[in-house]
Design an enzyme around this catalytic site. Sequence first.
Site, PDB file in Angstrom:
ATOM      1  N   CYS A 114      60.129  -9.046  35.387  1.00  0.00           N
ATOM      2  CA  CYS A 114      61.267  -8.408  34.733  1.00  0.00           C
ATOM      3  C   CYS A 114      61.303  -6.914  35.053  1.00  0.00           C
ATOM      4  O   CYS A 114      62.361  -6.367  35.395  1.00  0.00           O
ATOM      5  CB  CYS A 114      61.189  -8.627  33.222  1.00  0.00           C
ATOM      6  SG  CYS A 114      62.643  -8.043  32.320  1.00  0.00           S
ATOM      7  N   CYS A 115      60.164  -6.247  34.970  1.00  0.00           N
ATOM      8  CA  CYS A 115      60.098  -4.819  35.306  1.00  0.00           C
ATOM      9  C   CYS A 115      60.471  -4.588  36.765  1.00  0.00           C
ATOM     10  O   CYS A 115      61.096  -3.577  37.113  1.00  0.00           O
ATOM     11  CB  CYS A 115      58.701  -4.270  35.044  1.00  0.00           C
ATOM     12  SG  CYS A 115      58.304  -4.011  33.309  1.00  0.00           S
ATOM     13  N   CYS A 203      60.987  -0.564  27.057  1.00  0.00           N
ATOM     14  CA  CYS A 203      62.092  -1.402  26.599  1.00  0.00           C
ATOM     15  C   CYS A 203      61.845  -1.888  25.168  1.00  0.00           C
ATOM     16  O   CYS A 203      60.701  -2.057  24.744  1.00  0.00           O
ATOM     17  CB  CYS A 203      62.256  -2.602  27.530  1.00  0.00           C
ATOM     18  SG  CYS A 203      62.857  -2.165  29.176  1.00  0.00           S
ATOM     19  N   CYS A 206      59.548  -4.879  24.491  1.00  0.00           N
ATOM     20  CA  CYS A 206      58.203  -4.741  25.063  1.00  0.00           C
ATOM     21  C   CYS A 206      57.422  -3.560  24.492  1.00  0.00           C
ATOM     22  O   CYS A 206      56.354  -3.222  25.009  1.00  0.00           O
ATOM     23  CB  CYS A 206      58.304  -4.590  26.582  1.00  0.00           C
ATOM     24  SG  CYS A 206      59.166  -5.941  27.388  1.00  0.00           S
ATOM     25  N   CYS A 231      54.075  -0.683  34.895  1.00  0.00           N
ATOM     26  CA  CYS A 231      55.239  -1.552  35.089  1.00  0.00           C
ATOM     27  C   CYS A 231      55.602  -1.723  36.556  1.00  0.00           C
ATOM     28  O   CYS A 231      56.410  -2.576  36.897  1.00  0.00           O
ATOM     29  CB  CYS A 231      56.448  -0.991  34.347  1.00  0.00           C
ATOM     30  SG  CYS A 231      56.995   0.619  34.934  1.00  0.00           S
TER      31      CYS A 231
END
Length: 244
Positions: A114-115, A203, A206, A231
């Site tokens: 996702c990162c 985020c 997270c 990340c």
Amino acid sequence: METFNIQQLQTDLTHKNPRIILKKALELFDNIAIAFSGAEDVALIDMAVKLSKDIQVFCLDTGRLHPETYRFIEKVRKHYRIDIEILSPDKDLLDNLVKKKGLFSFYVDGHHECCGIRKVESLKRKLPQLDAWITGQRKDQSPDTRQSIPEVQIDSEFSTAGHPLIKFNPLVNWSLTQVWDYIEAYQIPYNELHEKGFTSIGCEPCTRAILPHEHERAGRWWWEAGAQKECGLHAGNVKDNGTS
């Protein structure tokens, strides 16, 4: 851009005051930008606007930031009367991830995929446009991945054979306390989440507030085991330490 020897430059800047490092970076490079996200970066912006009226600042909007963070970005823009380039994820890559894995795949698969889409891909589009960039990394942010960060380096992660990218880390030897001493002394903007126990802010899904005596980055990707809280923006830290 002046010509220089990177090893000699690092020797010259070792343990120097952040303002000296920042001043040298801005003298050497016209095409240089500050990566902005947190308290450290605003301290750098505050120093930079006192050295130059023409600074580039960019910010990664993952689409999953806290509302407080969006308000913080706007506060900084207005306070310093600067343009902030907001970088968004590639729509097709993001749509494909969400379609296949949903909105919270990182709780199962880990945060790196996702990162990679929401942060790293955006950075890969931006950095080739620059000759150098400035980060707010500090050694004590992560004993496992940031202890060996130099004041200046060739960015091993984002350089190419035809385009070496220089990375400056002016706050590398500062502590979190020194950052906040600067913020309070000069009354500069900060993210209101810091007043709610958040230290390192990423985020919304997270990031959590930390508990007493926890490390400042313990609130990042808290469901994952291990201490390598990176990340991908500074993935070279992990590789350089021989841990991946």
